[in-house]
Design a protein around this motif. Structure first.
Motif, PDB file in Angstrom:
ATOM      1  N   ARG A  18      85.570  -5.559  -3.214  1.00 35.38           N
ATOM      2  CA  ARG A  18      85.102  -4.202  -3.382  1.00 35.38           C
ATOM      3  C   ARG A  18      83.760  -3.962  -2.725  1.00 35.38           C
ATOM      4  O   ARG A  18      83.570  -3.028  -1.991  1.00 35.38           O
ATOM      5  CB  ARG A  18      85.035  -3.869  -4.879  1.00 35.38           C
TER       6      ARG A  18
ATOM      7  N   SER B 271      83.235  -0.810  -8.432  1.00 29.37           N
ATOM      8  CA  SER B 271      83.800  -1.798  -9.346  1.00 29.37           C
ATOM      9  C   SER B 271      83.019  -1.807 -10.650  1.00 29.37           C
ATOM     10  O   SER B 271      81.799  -1.943 -10.640  1.00 29.37           O
ATOM     11  CB  SER B 271      83.772  -3.196  -8.715  1.00 29.37           C
TER      12      SER B 271
ATOM     13  N   ASP C 259      88.071   0.155 -11.109  1.00 25.76           N
ATOM     14  CA  ASP C 259      87.373   0.904 -10.066  1.00 25.76           C
ATOM     15  C   ASP C 259      87.324   2.373 -10.443  1.00 25.76           C
ATOM     16  O   ASP C 259      88.367   3.031 -10.519  1.00 25.76           O
ATOM     17  CB  ASP C 259      88.071   0.748  -8.713  1.00 25.76           C
TER      18      ASP C 259
END
Length: 649
Positions: free
Chosen positions: A9, A287, A294
């Motif tokens: 992420r 995140s 998310d």
């Protein structure tokens, strides 16, 4: 809570192995591993209070100077000249260090969010509870009387300190709990006798107390709702004395880039309230360390330290624009903190208002691939530069009834999706496609525009909360277990993996945990965690962390199904089949007779957890011959696009 070694992420994680996401809470420090889930590249450090105080005090002296430098520029102090501010800012930047922290206990609505009233909080979708006294304050002047006299601003008094005693389950010995420990965090008043804080501040709580600024009395608080995914918790305080003279906070709009932001809370380094200032650096899908999810997040450069968790972040008008909850630290970055925006907070509150409990953020349940390559789009007969390719659909999602592998999703509720998986956001920005899903509620219907074999069509799918084959958190707090002749069975979960350490779990079981999908709701991976040595189980005592697949030829669906099969068995033998065709055979009558003495010898109060005493209800599902699960080619998570351009939404 899971930990991902491969950083999917945060792009900054791809360039360094020392990057970490931290939840400043009272949980253990977990090592990283190559099979960790990508959406949760996280580490939760120990709390600096309670039973861990001695360990943390060793680090305090080394960190004290750094914290004091950050706090000095933001504590309640007289106004400084521009030169002094710049000098202090440079000093803070030099003192920023490594490793991502989520501030813990000592540690995802478009448009405008409505304001609170003194004795009532308003749901962001127009729902309102009436209070008994007080009037609404709409004027910004009532929140900030004098920008120069920040210390006397009324909204500071709405921020309280949270004291929590935690008693976490012992997942290796599921019939008992671990030793209790304490932690502190922050919270703030939203009216109607309620407070908001982070879920990780009150995780596994046995007692929660709160204290107002300038008061020496602690009041008992009750946890009404806990949203693990969005890391939010709703508290209530019944004492009328606690609410005397209280002015709940107002929620503001989603801020813009470079808007000033002030974070208020009770971080490590002192007992009184602390104020740190910065600006909004970035707004995007982020995140969430605690929830391994998310959602929309606000990145700021104001100092956020352990104990700031649950504290509000204000704009210049004294409106709350979010809740501090985590920071990112690395050798290569400085001053990256994260705030849960009011859009996510309002979703949490509205969910609670609608259902009387937190039900969670929904999921579409598809694995997607970007369509940036022109040849790929031409092959799939996509006429324009848009859309994302469906690589895989979760069997438990409603999307599995309308979507197929190879479909291209080009719109979501008539909003066009770009070839990078992004959609328009505000005036001149774009944001991850997942943001649109996070604005929905469980049970809502989404209209998807898809291209299938070159033909455009529209389908509808019901959005529901995602089914995790291996859960990140245990509902109810205590894991299920079943003891049969000293064989301890329990469902596989992320907390159990973390507690047992991955080396003891085994590569094949870890692969299933990281890459397999649930085929039906209620499915679990049931493992034999250990064998309590006794004459009846001689020869099996060295077994541990092995998945049990069948009992007397019947495939096991979950731990409750296993207990039902044991109870209803009339055969002479109990034949357990494990991975790689390993057999455990017990004489049924001897196993039943030995159970009482085994429980007494090991000091175990019950042969099974209380939930397994309820009558078993068949959850359906299929009994598949051979291998139980089909492995995917990517980790199963709610991760944003990763190295290979994939996205679970």
């Amino acid at each position: 809570m899971a930990i991902a070694a491969a950083p999917f992420r945060f792009t900054t994680l791809t360039s360094t192995a020392t990057s970490r996401h931290y939840l400043c809470s009272s949980q253990r420090l977990f090592p990283s591993f190559s099979f960790r889930r990508p959406s949760s590249h996280l580490i939760v450090p120990k709390c600096e209070t309670g039973k861990n105080a001695d360990d943390n005090n060793r680090h305090l002296s080394n960190r004290k100077r750094r914290f004091s430098k950050k706090q000095s520029s933001s504590s309640l102090s007289p106004r400084k000249s521009n030169a002094e501010k710049e000098a202090t800012a440079q000093k803070c930047r030099r003192s920023s260090k490594d490793d991502l922290h989520v501030s813990r206990a000592d540690q995802r609505t478009k448009g405008k969010t409505e304001c609170c009233q003194p004795t009532a909080y308003r749901s962001p979708f127009g729902l309102q509870k009436k209070g008994n006294k007080g009037t609404a304050f709409d004027a910004k002047e009532e929140q900030v009387e004098d920008a120069g006299n920040f210390q006397d601003s009324p909204f500071l008094n709405a921020v309280v300190k949270v004291y929590c005693t935690h008693t976490a389950p012992d997942y290796s010995l599921p019939w008992q709990k671990q030793r209790q420990f304490t932690s502190t965090g922050s919270a703030f008043m939203i009216g109607d006798g309620k407070l908001l804080t982070n879920a990780h501040c009150v995780e596994h709580d046995t007692q929660v107390k709160v204290k107002r600024r300038g008061d020496d009395t602690k009041y008992v608080a009750k946890v009404l709702a806990r949203g693990v995914e969005c890391d939010m918790a709703l508290l209530s305080v019944e004492s009328k004395e606690f609410w005397e003279g209280a002015e709940p906070l107002r929620f503001g709009r989603l801020p813009r880039l470079q808007d000033p932001v002030t974070v208020v809370g009770y971080p490590l380094g002192g007992d009184t309230i602390s104020v740190t200032k910065g600006v909004v650096s970035r707004i995007e899908v982020t995140s969430y360390a605690h929830g391994s999810s998310d959602l929309l997040g606000i990145q700021i450069d104001a100092a956020i330290n352990p104990g700031n968790s649950g504290g509000p972040a204000f704009n210049d008008q004294g409106e709350c624009i979010g809740v501090a909850f985590q920071v990112f630290r690395s050798d290569e970055v400085e001053n990256i903190g994260y705030v849960i925006p009011t859009t996510v907070v309002s979703h949490f509150l509205d969910d609670y208002e609608r259902n009387g409990k937190y039900t969670g953020f929904p999921s579409l349940g598809v694995l997607l691939q970007k369509l940036e390559n022109p040849a790929l789009r031409e092959c799939l007969k996509v006429p324009s530069n848009e859309g994302v390719l469906v690589r895989r659909v979760e069997p438990t999602s409603d999307a599995s009834n309308v979507l197929k592998m190879g479909d291209v999703i080009v719109s979501f509720d008539d909003i066009r999706i770009g070839c990078e998986g992004t959609v328009p956001f505000r005036s001149s920005e774009r944001i991850a496609f997942r943001y649109l899903i996070s604005q929905k509620f469980s049970g809502d219907v989404a209209e998807l525009g898809i291209v299938r074999a070159g033909e455009f069509t529209k389908v509808k799918a019901v959005l529901n909360t995602r089914v995790h084959l291996v859960p990140y958190h245990i509902e109810g707090g205590q894991p299920s277990y079943l003891i049969v002749a000293g064989l301890v069975f329990t469902p596989l979960s992320e907390p159990l993996i973390e507690e047992e350490c991955e080396d003891h779990i085994g590569l094949k079981l870890l692969t299933k945990a990281r890459y397999s999908l649930a085929r039906f709701r209620g499915e679990q991976i049931v493992i034999l965690s250990q064998v309590l040595a006794n004459e009846v189980n001689i020869g099996y005592e060295d077994m541990s962390n092995e998945q049990v697949l069948k009992l007397n030829g019947t495939h096991i669906k979950n731990i409750h199904h296993l207990a039902h099969l044991v109870d209803s068995c009339k055969d002479k033998y109990l034949v357990f089949e494990f991975e790689d065709n390993y057999l455990v055979v017990l004489e049924r009558e001897a196993a039943i007779s030995a159970s009482a003495s085994i429980l007494k010898d090991y000091g175990i109060p019950s042969q099974r957890s209380s939930d397994l005493s309820e009558p078993y209800i068949d959850i359906g599902g299929v009994n598949c011959p051979g291998e139980q699960h089909e492995f995917g080619d990517s980790p199963v998570s709610n991760s944003e696009f990763g190295f290979d351009g994939i996205l679970w939404v």
